[in-house]
Design a protein around this motif. Structure first.
Motif, PDB file in Angstrom:
ATOM      1  N   ASN A 194       0.815  -1.227   0.192  1.00  0.00           N
ATOM      2  CA  ASN A 194      -0.002   0.019   0.029  1.00  0.00           C
ATOM      3  C   ASN A 194       0.881   1.467   0.021  1.00  0.00           C
ATOM      4  O   ASN A 194       1.341   1.774   1.079  1.00  0.00           O
ATOM      5  N   HIS A 196       0.397   4.225  -0.600  1.00  0.00           N
ATOM      6  CA  HIS A 196      -0.187   5.352  -0.011  1.00  0.00           C
ATOM      7  C   HIS A 196       0.199   5.493   1.588  1.00  0.00           C
ATOM      8  O   HIS A 196       0.422   6.529   2.321  1.00  0.00           O
ATOM      9  N   ALA A 197      -0.001   4.109   2.010  1.00  0.00           N
ATOM     10  CA  ALA A 197      -0.155   4.018   3.590  1.00  0.00           C
ATOM     11  C   ALA A 197       1.487   3.962   4.075  1.00  0.00           C
ATOM     12  O   ALA A 197       1.780   4.658   4.922  1.00  0.00           O
ATOM     13  N   TYR A 200       2.294   7.685   4.546  1.00  0.00           N
ATOM     14  CA  TYR A 200       2.058   8.203   5.739  1.00  0.00           C
ATOM     15  C   TYR A 200       2.722   7.425   6.876  1.00  0.00           C
ATOM     16  O   TYR A 200       2.678   8.066   8.083  1.00  0.00           O
ATOM     17  N   GLN A 320     -16.557  -3.083   2.963  1.00  0.00           N
ATOM     18  CA  GLN A 320     -16.309  -1.982   3.878  1.00  0.00           C
ATOM     19  C   GLN A 320     -16.968  -0.638   2.989  1.00  0.00           C
ATOM     20  O   GLN A 320     -17.531   0.251   3.709  1.00  0.00           O
TER      21      GLN A 320
ATOM     22  N   GLN B 299      -1.674  17.901   5.737  1.00  0.00           N
ATOM     23  CA  GLN B 299      -0.554  17.103   4.866  1.00  0.00           C
ATOM     24  C   GLN B 299       0.676  18.143   5.093  1.00  0.00           C
ATOM     25  O   GLN B 299       1.704  17.244   4.834  1.00  0.00           O
ATOM     26  N   TYR B 334      -0.195  11.786  11.794  1.00  0.00           N
ATOM     27  CA  TYR B 334      -1.253  11.902  11.112  1.00  0.00           C
ATOM     28  C   TYR B 334      -2.145  10.614  10.543  1.00  0.00           C
ATOM     29  O   TYR B 334      -1.790  10.066   9.871  1.00  0.00           O
ATOM     30  N   PRO B 336      -4.905   9.561   8.517  1.00  0.00           N
ATOM     31  CA  PRO B 336      -5.448  10.384   7.310  1.00  0.00           C
ATOM     32  C   PRO B 336      -7.082   9.872   7.095  1.00  0.00           C
ATOM     33  O   PRO B 336      -7.584   9.121   7.808  1.00  0.00           O
ATOM     34  N   GLY B 340      -8.826   3.395   4.466  1.00  0.00           N
ATOM     35  CA  GLY B 340      -8.775   2.307   3.948  1.00  0.00           C
ATOM     36  C   GLY B 340      -7.420   2.217   2.826  1.00  0.00           C
ATOM     37  O   GLY B 340      -6.624   1.511   2.751  1.00  0.00           O
ATOM     38  N   ARG B 341      -7.304   3.566   2.097  1.00  0.00           N
ATOM     39  CA  ARG B 341      -6.378   3.713   1.160  1.00  0.00           C
ATOM     40  C   ARG B 341      -4.975   4.097   1.680  1.00  0.00           C
ATOM     41  O   ARG B 341      -3.770   3.501   1.374  1.00  0.00           O
ATOM     42  N   GLN B 342      -5.061   4.800   2.730  1.00  0.00           N
ATOM     43  CA  GLN B 342      -3.562   5.566   3.149  1.00  0.00           C
ATOM     44  C   GLN B 342      -3.403   4.872   4.500  1.00  0.00           C
ATOM     45  O   GLN B 342      -2.296   5.281   5.268  1.00  0.00           O
ATOM     46  N   GLY B 343      -4.043   3.991   5.076  1.00  0.00           N
ATOM     47  CA  GLY B 343      -3.921   3.298   6.514  1.00  0.00           C
ATOM     48  C   GLY B 343      -3.298   2.012   6.436  1.00  0.00           C
ATOM     49  O   GLY B 343      -1.859   2.158   6.675  1.00  0.00           O
ATOM     50  N   ALA B 344      -3.823   1.116   6.337  1.00  0.00           N
ATOM     51  CA  ALA B 344      -3.366  -0.284   6.826  1.00  0.00           C
ATOM     52  C   ALA B 344      -2.379  -0.600   5.472  1.00  0.00           C
ATOM     53  O   ALA B 344      -3.327  -0.630   4.218  1.00  0.00           O
ATOM     54  N   ILE B 345      -1.600  -1.653   5.791  1.00  0.00           N
ATOM     55  CA  ILE B 345      -1.026  -2.515   4.757  1.00  0.00           C
ATOM     56  C   ILE B 345      -1.611  -3.944   4.762  1.00  0.00           C
ATOM     57  O   ILE B 345      -1.429  -4.639   5.718  1.00  0.00           O
ATOM     58  N   THR B 346      -2.696  -4.183   4.052  1.00  0.00           N
ATOM     59  CA  THR B 346      -3.541  -5.391   4.526  1.00  0.00           C
ATOM     60  C   THR B 346      -2.774  -6.673   4.144  1.00  0.00           C
ATOM     61  O   THR B 346      -3.132  -7.469   4.796  1.00  0.00           O
ATOM     62  N   GLN B 403      -9.359  -2.800  11.514  1.00  0.00           N
ATOM     63  CA  GLN B 403      -8.486  -2.360  10.841  1.00  0.00           C
ATOM     64  C   GLN B 403      -8.023  -0.946  11.242  1.00  0.00           C
ATOM     65  O   GLN B 403      -6.996  -0.619  11.449  1.00  0.00           O
TER      66      GLN B 403
END
Lengths: 325, 505
Positions: A194, A196-197, A200, A320, B299, B334, B336, B340-346, B403
């Motif tokens: 990911n 993007h993650a 961050y 989700q 940001q 931060y 965000p 879903g997109r910027q948070g966890a690495i699934t 998550q």
């Protein structure tokens, strides 16, 4: 991770079934000495597949590995011809560094210029091959021009295994440590899983991809020497098309081409699977075309397995978003 | 003029798991009139648009066209009934020409069933001319500006003979000159007898072009009528409603010493002149309309985008934050908005997600120590009551709420001083909201300073010690105590009473 473990189990099983089938036709194939020889023969593929794995983990691809290998191999041969007194270790170090530098070119173009990796490495692939022609004038460097120590190193035995095999083992261990036990290794997975993650989280995505290309390039440089010294010949077209074998080994080994998924064990097993097919089929009298068909079928099977796991993940995300709306 | 509405919604209800997005709302649109739909973020406007255009099916109530009840099973049905929407981000194809965009899906055909290009160009040209646009139908869309793309979207809407045109914040991305052109176009559409639903946050434009208004609040119908009969204050009152009856956790601790000072942050296009302070244990709210530059500012604070000017000071150290790594090192994290997109690495297990920004602490001589990682991950996931079979499980197999806990645990594990939460409760149900609010209060009580970007007035009012209002990239007000009222928030964010706010900026 449980899935990855099972993927490795599936691959190991497939490899054992393959060996058993071959043994029914040609029992001598599974003699330990022969298996060691197969491993040795597959060593370049294993080394390159591990470099490629790291690149693919970061959502990139390196099509230039085989050309990089050929260029570094040619440089090693020319160095040996020009300075016969130069210790082989120095040559190995020099071409590994050269390979890393060539990988850095790929990496910089991806990181700083922002060109898609497939385009960058398609371009450098062609350039590297062209450079080999320029520096060699299209001529071959043959066995009789190379010094004996230069040719002997990959074959010389150490504790019963050739140095070439030990190189592969060292790269396997080194990559495993890098991937599992260092922050850099973890960031390869994060960047591909990911991006993007990862941003961050404070990971520089471009720099991580750059590092992956440098690593892949360095391993290609090392393999360049091993290849040229083992076959005792260097010319423009050595290892032509080998990058596809490398990528195939990764795909069969369960390295997700979309990044973020893959293991050292998978890459090694994928390479061994191809190596066994390549070495065994001629002995059991199967035409090389079957060999291609079997490799192709293995790739497609692997891709189906990968996409099935990914579909399950997609469903989760959908649920989700539904709740989100 | 006001006989039978072209389109009417009667008691329409739409629920999602845990959320009632529309609760028995009414809406009437009349031919040749512009109706403004007004409401705070989260009032149910977007859900309404999706219901009208057949993307959602209502759970209750009826939709009537010319007084006849209808049912839209698909978006095509709504289109066939003459309802068309022009979305905030226009949904068009960059690589196709203007004419192709207008007629995609219903292009004129030749006798042989092939697309009649010549006729398509001709009709596109006359259609564009009818709305006063001087675009060449053969131009590729990607060569056009946003305003021209809007014109194409409108032409497309007209090409399917729309009777009802829904415009969802059409001016949000336009320059002043383009906005004037859009107003002229709205007038043209009115003259052609279309019924227009105009969704906007900007009061000046509502008063300028709307004939009628309808106000929603929290998914409920509040009122409607003629624009001529109301003034700004009455509309604000309707939007905001009376007191906030949701329960927020009590805040017992009062903020401590100044921790973070941000001075003169400027960005060439997104924000300017941002100066504020944050005290230890304080919750500082950032309120504004969507697109006011709040997330962009955050940001920049976190080092993802670089401000062209400005410094910040944490404790007594001046820091220049150039990358997220710098920010994390300085103690700023931060979370965000798009978790879903910027948070966890699934594809990574829970413990590896949690420790990702803290690997320096869990490693020795450059090598990671798994035992330390597990300890760190366990400490913080237990604090958040994460429910998972094992920390070795991939994050992708967890539920959305869990998550989110992993992402928050990840940030807490870095032991930050300042935590920036961007729309922390957006899109989650009321029960989870309360949990997030309680958690924020807990963080602040533990001495962490929280910056909360939120577009929900109750949340901003209920959680913040102090609120900074942003509009069009600038800080327009700083409110606390008695001055912190819903009316003040809306006024500053929407720019009502522009004279006063200019002085403040």
């Amino acid at each position: 991770m449980t899935f990855l473990r099972s993927r490795e189990a599936v691959l190991t099983g497939a490899l054992l079934v393959l060996l058993a089938l071959i043994a029914t036709r040609f029992p001598g194939f599974i003699a330990p000495a022969n298996l060691a020889a197969v491993f040795n023969d597959t060593a370049p593929l294993i080394i390159l597949a591990l470099g490629q794995m790291v690149v693919i983990l970061t959502r990139c691809i390196d099509l230039s590995v085989a050309a990089n290998l050929a260029l570094c191999g040619m440089v090693a041969a020319l160095l040996n011809v020009a300075f016969p007194g130069l210790p082989v270790v120095v040559i190995v170090a020099a071409v590994t560094a050269l390979g890393a530098a060539l990988g850095a070119v790929n990496g910089l173009l991806v990181w700083k210029v922002g060109i898609p990796p497939i385009v960058v490495t398609l371009g450098t692939l062609t350039i590297f091959r062209g450079v080999i022609f320029l520096i060699s004038d299209g001529a071959w460097v043959n066995a009789h021009q190379m010094t004996d120590p230069f040719k002997a190193l990959p074959r010389s035995a150490l504790l019963g295994l050739p140095v070439m095999s030990w190189c592969a083992i060292a790269v396997i261990v080194g990559t495993a440590v890098l991937v599992w036990r260092t922050a850099l290794g973890r960031s390869f997975y994060a960047v591909g899983g990911n991006p993007h993650a990862a941003v961050y989280t404070g990971i520089d995505v471009g720099r991580t991809q750059f590092t992956a290309f440098v690593l892949s390039g360095a391993l290609a440089g090392l393999t360049g020497y091993l290849w040229v010294a083992r076959y005792a010949v260097a010319y423009v077209d050595i290892a032509a098309g080998f990058e596809l074998d490398v990528i195939a080994a990764c795909v069969i080994g369960g390295i997700g081409i979309a990044g973020g998924i893959g293991s050292v064990g998978g890459a090694v097993l994928g390479a061994l699977f191809l190596g066994v097919i390549k070495n065994a089929l001629p002995v059991v009298d199967i035409s090389p075309f079957w060999q291609m068909a079997i490799s192709g079928a293995a790739i497609i099977t692997a891709v189906i397995l990968n996409s099935r796991t990914r579909r399950a993940k997609g469903r989760l995300i959908l649920r989700q978003t539904e709740g989100h709306a | 003029m006001t006989d039978v509405p072209v389109l009417a919604l009667r008691g329409v209800t739409k629920t999602f798991p845990g959320v009632t997005a529309l609760d028995g709302v009414h809406l009437s649109l009349f031919a040749g009139q512009v109706t403004a739909l007004i409401g705070e973020n989260g009032a149910g406007k977007s859900t309404l648009v999706k219901t009208l255009t057949g993307i959602y099916r209502p759970d209750g109530g009826s939709i009537e066209i010319d007084g006849v009840p209808v049912r839209f099973a698909t978006a095509q049905d709504a289109g066939a009934a003459g309802i068309t929407a022009i979305h905030q981000e226009t949904v068009l194809f960059d690589e196709l020409t203007v004419a192709e965009n207008i007629y995609i899906g219903h292009a004129p055909r030749t006798r042989f069933g092939l697309i009649d290009t010549a006729r398509m160009m001709r009709e596109a040209r006359s259609l564009l001319a009818s709305i006063g646009a001087t675009l060449d139908p053969a131009t590729r869309l990607r060569d056009l500006g946003i305003a021209s793309k809007h014109l194409v979207a409108i032409a497309r809407a007209l090409s399917i003979d729309a009777r009802v045109v829904i415009m969802d914040e059409p001016t949000a991305a336009l320059s002043q000159k383009e906005i004037e052109e859009l107003y002229a176009l709205v007038a043209t559409l009115k003259a052609q007898g279309k019924a227009i639903l105009f969704i906007s946050h900007k009061f000046d434009e509502i008063f300028r072009i709307a004939d009628r208004y309808t106000v929603f609040r929290d998914g409920q119908f509040v009122g409607d009528g003629l624009m001529a009969d109301v003034d700004q204050d009455q509309l604000v009152q309707m939007m905001v409603g009376r007191s906030v009856d949701r329960v927020f956790p009590p805040r017992t601790h009062s903020p401590g010493a100044e921790l973070l000072k941000v001075v003169g942050y400027c960005h060439p296009t997104e924000f300017a002149d941002i100066t504020f302070t944050l005290r230890q244990g304080e919750i500082l709210g950032f309120y504004g309309l969507i697109g006011a530059g709040r997330s962009e500012l955050m940001q920049a604070l976190f080092g993802i985008t670089k401000p062209s000017k400005g410094v910040c000071r944490i404790d007594d150290r001046i820091s220049v934050i150039r990358s997220p790594a710098d920010a994390i090192a300085a103690g700023i994290v931060y979370v965000p908005e798009d978790r879903g997109r910027q948070g966890a690495i699934t594809a990574l297990p829970i413990f590896q997600n949690v420790t990702l920004p803290s690997l320096r602490r869990t490693s020795r001589h450059g090598f990671l120590r798994m035992a330390e990682e597990f300890t760190l991950a366990r400490t913080y996931t237990e604090r958040l009551d994460l429910r998972a079979a094992s920390l070795d499980q991939d994050v992708g197999n967890l539920s959305g709420g869990n998550q989110q806990k992993v992402v928050i645990a990840k940030w807490l594990a870095t032991q930050p001083r300042v935590i920036i939460l961007d729309e922390p409760t957006k899109g989650i149900d009321i029960g989870s909201k309360a949990a997030v609010h309680a958690f924020m209060a807990e963080l602040a009580a533990a001495g962490l300073s929280v910056i909360m970007v939120s577009s929900e007035i109750p949340e901003v009012m209920g959680m913040s010690d102090r609120v900074i209002v942003m509009r069009e990239g600038r800080m327009v007000a700083e409110l606390a105590g008695a001055a912190l009222t819903p009316q003040a928030l809306v006024r500053h964010a929407a720019g009502i009473g522009a004279d006063k706010t200019k002085v403040a900026a």
